[in-house]
Design an enzyme around this catalytic site. Structure first.
Site, PDB file in Angstrom:
ATOM      1  CG  ASP A 194      -2.318  -0.368   0.961  1.00  0.00           C
ATOM      2  OD1 ASP A 194      -2.548  -1.093  -0.020  1.00  0.00           O
ATOM      3  OD2 ASP A 194      -3.208   0.046   1.719  1.00  0.00           O
ATOM      4  CB  VAL A 235     -18.001   6.412   2.042  1.00  0.00           C
ATOM      5  CG1 VAL A 235     -18.704   7.749   2.285  1.00  0.00           C
ATOM      6  CG2 VAL A 235     -18.242   5.470   3.214  1.00  0.00           C
ATOM      7  CD  GLU A 281      -7.522  -0.880  -2.696  1.00  0.00           C
ATOM      8  OE1 GLU A 281      -6.606  -0.559  -1.923  1.00  0.00           O
ATOM      9  OE2 GLU A 281      -8.684  -1.137  -2.321  1.00  0.00           O
TER      10      GLU A 281
END
Length: 399
Positions: free
Chosen positions: A147, A334, A387
């Site tokens: 990440d 979201v 991802e």
């Protein structure tokens, strides 16, 4: 035979997995094992038109992997017959030295274990997933994708904390940044959507999920990001505090008698939207604001207001850093699905060149779309993150 990659994303109590064709970008199967270690574990897999579900106790991550493999078999997509060439693993923190996609060996697993203090919620389950997958597929290459990779070369001024420099250097304390795979993917997708060179764009990317982060990207390179040494800094999140005065932590230790472990648990698991509003699901939060009893309504409204306030602060800061912004991108759960959050995050910014089209913002879609007004100098996009596909493609580059 078409090449496929199995991508694993191990959380503290969940295992997400996806089988992808990195060349075409197609997702062949997508599944999750949830509530690992609890009596109410559940597992599901969607493979083409077929969905397979199980509800049996899954005691640990190794058992979760066995459950996942069983779901593939039951769905008629046996992993031994789908051209599997690699297993990709999302790893949140690679520390100061690990940032490129890396073939996994025993030494790397040991190193990842040693980095657990930097990402206590994320690295330990990732290691468990890696160990289990290497047992299941000992002859396949396993690749760790970090990440932190995208933010490794942040400008020094952005990466450096204003604390004792000797301590920073000794303990490798810096802004590492997280969700990098997502920020890189959606920023590249934004350029493709607009049909302009990535190198020509200034962007603000808002990855808003249970974990949330923002980044300022200039010409395809990040110049700042909200998360720091750990994934706790920055925006208000589902259960994490985001930015907090360090003096608060010292005060809790000295005055409230809380231990370091208790403070860490509070910041990671009992803060953010849950800590203020008692709920991490924004759909429920909106319902409580609209129709909850007085106490529920007040708590939910406070949680929402603090969340939006922090988000707007970061947008404003990144507008100042970039000077001007061509694109603002919303992504993750979201960001992709909550029109109210997008509206309130950008309301009143017309003088800054940011205007939403109310109808476009309210219209649901699972594909990349523009939600800004035609007259808005800054384009606002909603782009679904992927991802897993980015990890799969990184794997085939390594092997």
């Amino acid at each position: 035979m078409t090449r496929t990659v199995l991508v694993l994303n191990s959380g503290s109590s969940s295992l997400k997995f996806q089988l992808l064709e990195p060349d075409s970008g197609a997702s062949l199967a997508d599944g999750i094992v949830e509530r690992i270690g609890e009596d109410s574990s559940s597992a599901s897999l969607v493979c083409g038109e077929r969905e397979v579900t199980h509800s049996e106790r899954v005691p640990d991550h190794e058992a979760a992997l066995r459950t996942a493999y069983g779901l593939f078999d039951e769905a008629g997509a046996e992993l031994g017959s789908v051209g599997l060439v690699a297993v990709g693993h999302r790893v949140v923190h690679g520390g100061p030295d690990l940032y490129q996609p890396t073939l996994i060996d025993d030494a790397l697993v040991d190193t990842l274990e040693s980095l657990a203090p930097l990402a206590p919620l994320h690295n330990p389950p990732a290691v468990l997933g890696i160990r289990g997958a290497r047992k299941a597929f000992p002859d396949l290459p396993h690749v760790a994708v970090f990440d932190t990779a995208y933010f490794h070369d942040l400008p020094v001024a952005a990466a450096t904390y204003a604390i004792d420099r000797d301590l920073s250097e000794q303990w490798h304390i810096r802004r590492y940044g997280f969700h990098g795979t997502s920020h890189q993917y959606v920023s590249e997708q934004a350029a493709l959507f607009l049909d302009v060179p990535l190198s020509s764009l200034s962007q603000i990317v808002l990855h808003l999920g249970n974990g949330a982060s923002a980044s300022a990207i200039l010409g395809g390179r990040p110049i700042d990001t909200s998360m720091g040494l750990t994934p706790m800094e920055g925006l208000v999140m589902g259960t994490r505090s985001g930015d907090v005065d360090p003096g608060v932590l010292v005060y809790l230790w000295r005055t409230a008698g809380m231990s370091v472990d208790e403070i860490e648990t509070m910041l990671n698991k009992r803060s953010g939207v849950r800590g203020l509003g008692g709920e991490i699901d924004f759909r429920v939060l909106h319902q409580r604001i609209e129709s909850g009893d007085e106490s529920d309504r007040e708590n939910a409204q406070l949680a929402y207001d603090v969340y939006i306030h922090r988000l707007r602060k970061y947008i404003g800061a990144y507008l100042a850093l970039l000077g001007s912004t061509d694109v603002i991108v919303f992504t993750a759960g979201v960001g992709e699905n909550d029109a109210a959050v997008r509206r309130d995050a950008l309301s009143g910014m017309g003088r800054l060149g940011i205007e939403l089209d109310e109808h476009l913002n309210e219209s649901p879609s699972h594909t990349a779309r523009r939600i800004s007004a035609e007259t808005s100098p800054t384009t606002v996009l909603v782009i679904p993150t992927n991802e897993e596909l980015a990890i799969a493609r990184a794997c085939v580059e390594v092997i």
